[in-house]
Structures are given as structure tokens and as C-alpha cells.
Scaffold this motif. Structure first.
Motif, short mmCIF file in Angstrom:
data_model
loop_
_atom_site.label_atom_id
_atom_site.label_comp_id
_atom_site.label_asym_id
_atom_site.label_seq_id
_atom_site.Cartn_x
_atom_site.Cartn_y
_atom_site.Cartn_z
N GLU A 48 40.90 66.19 51.60
CA GLU A 48 41.06 66.68 50.24
C GLU A 48 42.37 67.45 50.07
O GLU A 48 42.95 67.49 48.97
CB GLU A 48 39.87 67.58 49.88
CG GLU A 48 38.56 66.81 49.72
CD GLU A 48 37.38 67.74 49.46
OE1 GLU A 48 37.59 68.98 49.50
OE2 GLU A 48 36.26 67.24 49.24
N ALA A 49 42.83 68.06 51.14
CA ALA A 49 44.09 68.82 51.06
C ALA A 49 45.33 67.93 51.12
O ALA A 49 46.43 68.35 50.73
CB ALA A 49 44.14 69.85 52.19
N LEU A 50 45.18 66.69 51.60
CA LEU A 50 46.31 65.77 51.71
C LEU A 50 46.47 64.98 50.41
O LEU A 50 45.49 64.52 49.83
CB LEU A 50 46.10 64.81 52.88
CG LEU A 50 46.04 65.45 54.28
CD1 LEU A 50 45.73 64.40 55.33
CD2 LEU A 50 47.36 66.14 54.60
N PRO A 51 47.71 64.79 49.95
CA PRO A 51 47.92 64.01 48.71
C PRO A 51 47.91 62.50 48.97
O PRO A 51 48.27 62.04 50.07
CB PRO A 51 49.32 64.47 48.26
CG PRO A 51 50.00 64.86 49.54
CD PRO A 51 48.95 65.41 50.46
N ASP A 52 47.50 61.76 47.96
CA ASP A 52 47.53 60.30 47.98
C ASP A 52 46.77 59.72 49.17
O ASP A 52 47.28 58.88 49.93
CB ASP A 52 48.99 59.78 47.98
CG ASP A 52 49.76 60.25 46.75
OD1 ASP A 52 49.11 60.43 45.69
OD2 ASP A 52 50.97 60.45 46.88
N VAL A 53 45.58 60.18 49.38
CA VAL A 53 44.74 59.66 50.47
C VAL A 53 43.83 58.60 49.89
O VAL A 53 43.13 58.83 48.90
CB VAL A 53 43.93 60.79 51.13
CG1 VAL A 53 43.00 60.22 52.18
CG2 VAL A 53 44.87 61.82 51.74
N GLN A 54 43.83 57.39 50.51
CA GLN A 54 43.03 56.27 50.02
C GLN A 54 41.70 56.11 50.75
O GLN A 54 40.99 55.14 50.52
CB GLN A 54 43.85 54.98 50.18
CG GLN A 54 45.18 54.99 49.46
CD GLN A 54 45.01 55.13 47.95
OE1 GLN A 54 44.04 54.62 47.37
NE2 GLN A 54 45.96 55.83 47.31
N ILE A 55 41.33 57.04 51.60
CA ILE A 55 40.09 56.95 52.37
C ILE A 55 38.97 57.60 51.56
O ILE A 55 39.08 58.75 51.11
CB ILE A 55 40.22 57.65 53.73
CG1 ILE A 55 41.37 57.03 54.53
CG2 ILE A 55 38.91 57.53 54.52
CD1 ILE A 55 41.66 57.73 55.83
N SER A 56 37.88 56.88 51.36
CA SER A 56 36.75 57.40 50.58
C SER A 56 35.75 58.13 51.48
O SER A 56 35.79 58.02 52.72
CB SER A 56 36.03 56.25 49.86
OG SER A 56 35.45 55.37 50.82
N ARG A 57 34.85 58.86 50.83
CA ARG A 57 33.80 59.57 51.57
C ARG A 57 32.88 58.59 52.31
O ARG A 57 32.39 58.88 53.40
CB ARG A 57 32.97 60.42 50.62
CG ARG A 57 33.70 61.67 50.13
CD ARG A 57 32.81 62.45 49.16
NE ARG A 57 33.40 63.73 48.81
CZ ARG A 57 33.19 64.86 49.47
NH1 ARG A 57 32.38 64.85 50.51
NH2 ARG A 57 33.77 65.98 49.09
N PHE A 58 32.63 57.42 51.70
CA PHE A 58 31.76 56.43 52.33
C PHE A 58 32.37 55.94 53.64
O PHE A 58 31.67 55.76 54.64
CB PHE A 58 31.55 55.26 51.37
CG PHE A 58 30.76 54.14 51.96
CD1 PHE A 58 29.37 54.24 52.12
CD2 PHE A 58 31.41 52.99 52.37
CE1 PHE A 58 28.66 53.19 52.69
CE2 PHE A 58 30.68 51.94 52.93
CZ PHE A 58 29.31 52.03 53.09
N GLU A 59 33.67 55.71 53.64
CA GLU A 59 34.34 55.26 54.87
C GLU A 59 34.29 56.34 55.95
O GLU A 59 34.11 56.04 57.13
CB GLU A 59 35.79 54.87 54.56
CG GLU A 59 35.91 53.62 53.69
CD GLU A 59 37.35 53.32 53.30
OE1 GLU A 59 37.62 52.16 52.96
OE2 GLU A 59 38.17 54.26 53.34
N ILE A 60 34.44 57.57 55.49
CA ILE A 60 34.38 58.66 56.47
C ILE A 60 32.97 58.77 57.06
O ILE A 60 32.80 58.94 58.28
CB ILE A 60 34.79 59.98 55.82
CG1 ILE A 60 36.28 59.94 55.44
CG2 ILE A 60 34.50 61.16 56.74
CD1 ILE A 60 36.77 61.12 54.67
#
Length: 210
Positions: A48-60
Motif C-alpha cells: 500500500e505504501a508503494l506507488p503503482d503496484v499492480q498486485i491485488s490482495r487476492f494474489e497476495i
């Protein structure tokens, strides 16, 4: 988990070694699950602190579950080795070791036939003890009855002694003659009493007729 009963170890420790190992396994497993939840929450905060992250919560979550399965498989392998070591070296009793309460069997060994014979002897002794106790109780009851009879006999003797003293005071020295005299007087009194009762009944009948 081991399925060996380990009854002797259970007798010594007061719990089954398998139960102890199961509790340790569940404690480590719960700790592993808790750590995975903490790791997942830390990863989410970092993303959440990193900008322009394309990884979703589901993938995590999916990646975390894969890592959890991987860690659990490695943990199960390590735990099987740890369980083998603990059950063999720590939570087991060697074959040449006897518990204090079992040393008497080593000092006085006996066969199954001897044990059965001993049980029969104990049963016979118990029956004899019960029979002797019943006999003792019957003897005590008989003694009580004899004491009661003796007390009554002493009262009769005292009565005869008093009667003899009365006879001596009256000038009669022969007790048998005095007893015969008293018996005859008693019979006379009984005859007089019956005569009086008969006359009383006749008077009552006459009064009823009037």
C-alpha cells in the motif's frame, strides 16, 4: 504420529507420549499459521505504501497460502524426525528399567497358575474370617443371654434367702416345711378367691333379674 501404545511410559508419566507430541505439534502449527497472518499483513502494508503496484490482495493471499503449504510440508518432515527422537530417547523407558511399584514382581515372580492358586487361598481365608466373625457374634449373643439368665437366677436366690430369713424370724427353722406351709396357704387363698368370685357373679345375676 506414532500409534505404539507405550503403556509402560503412560504408567510412569501419567499421560501418553503420543498425546504430548500431538500437543507440541498443534502448538507449532498454530504458531506457524499466526506467523503467516502477520507476514501477510506486513506485505499488504508495504504494498500500500508503494506507488503503482499492480498486485491485488487476492494474489497476495494465494501466494501466502502457497508459502504456508510449503512451510507446513517442511515442518511435518522435521516434526516426524523430532517425534522419532523424542519418543525413542526422551519419552520412552528402556526395557531393563522397572518402575518402583513393579520391582516387587521382579523380586517375587509367579506364574498365572500360582496367581490363581493365591486368589483361591485368599478367597478361602476371607470365607473363614467371615465364618469366624459370625461364630464370634453368636458366642457374644449367647454370653449376653447367659448373663441375663444368671442375673435372674441371682434374683431368685436372693428371694429364697429373704424368704428363709423371714421364716427364721417367724420361728420356723425348717425352710422346706415353711415352703410347704406357704404353698398350702396359697392354694387356700386361691380357693377362697374363686369362691368369692363365684358368689360375686351370682349376686350380679340376681341384681340383673331384679
Amino acid at each position: 504420529m506414532s500409534v505404539h501404545p507405550m503403556a509402560y511410559e503412560t504408567q510412569f508419566f501419567g499421560f501418553t507420549p503420543q498425546t504430548c507430541m500431538l500437543r507440541i505439534y498443534l502448538a507449532f502449527q498454530d504458531y506457524l499459521f499466526e506467523m503467516m497472518v502477520v507476514v501477510e499483513s506486513v506485505i499488504l502494508k508495504k504494498l500500500e505504501a508503494l506507488p503503482d503496484v499492480q498486485i491485488s490482495r487476492f494474489e497476495i493471499r494465494r501466494s501466502t497460502e502457497k508459502f504456508l503449504h510449503f512451510m507446513k510440508a517442511r515442518f511435518d518432515q522435521l516434526f516426524r524426525k523430532m517425534e522419532e527422537v523424542l519418543l525413542q530417547l526422551v519419552l520412552s523407558i528402556p526395557d531393563n528399567v522397572l518402575l518402583p511399584e513393579d520391582r516387587v514382581h521382579q523380586q517375587y515372580p509367579y506364574s498365572q497358575e500360582e496367581f490363581c492358586a493365591l486368589q483361591d487361598e485368599i478367597s478361602q481365608l476371607q470365607q473363614q474370617c467371615r465364618a469366624e466373625a459370625a461364630a464370634g457374634q453368636a458366642l457374644r449373643a449367647e454370653l449376653e443371654e447367659q448373663r441375663a439368665v444368671q442375673a435372674e437366677l441371682e434374683k431368685v436366690v436372693q428371694w429364697f434367702d429373704g424368704l428363709e430369713n423371714v421364716c427364721r424370724e417367724r420361728g420356723t427353722s425348717n425352710f422346706k416345711e415353711s415352703l410347704v406351709f406357704l404353698t398350702q396357704n396359697c392354694k387356700k387363698l386361691q380357693d377362697v378367691l374363686r369362691d368369692v368370685e363365684g358368689k360375686s357373679k351370682k349376686i350380679k345375676k340376681q341384681q340383673q333379674l331384679l
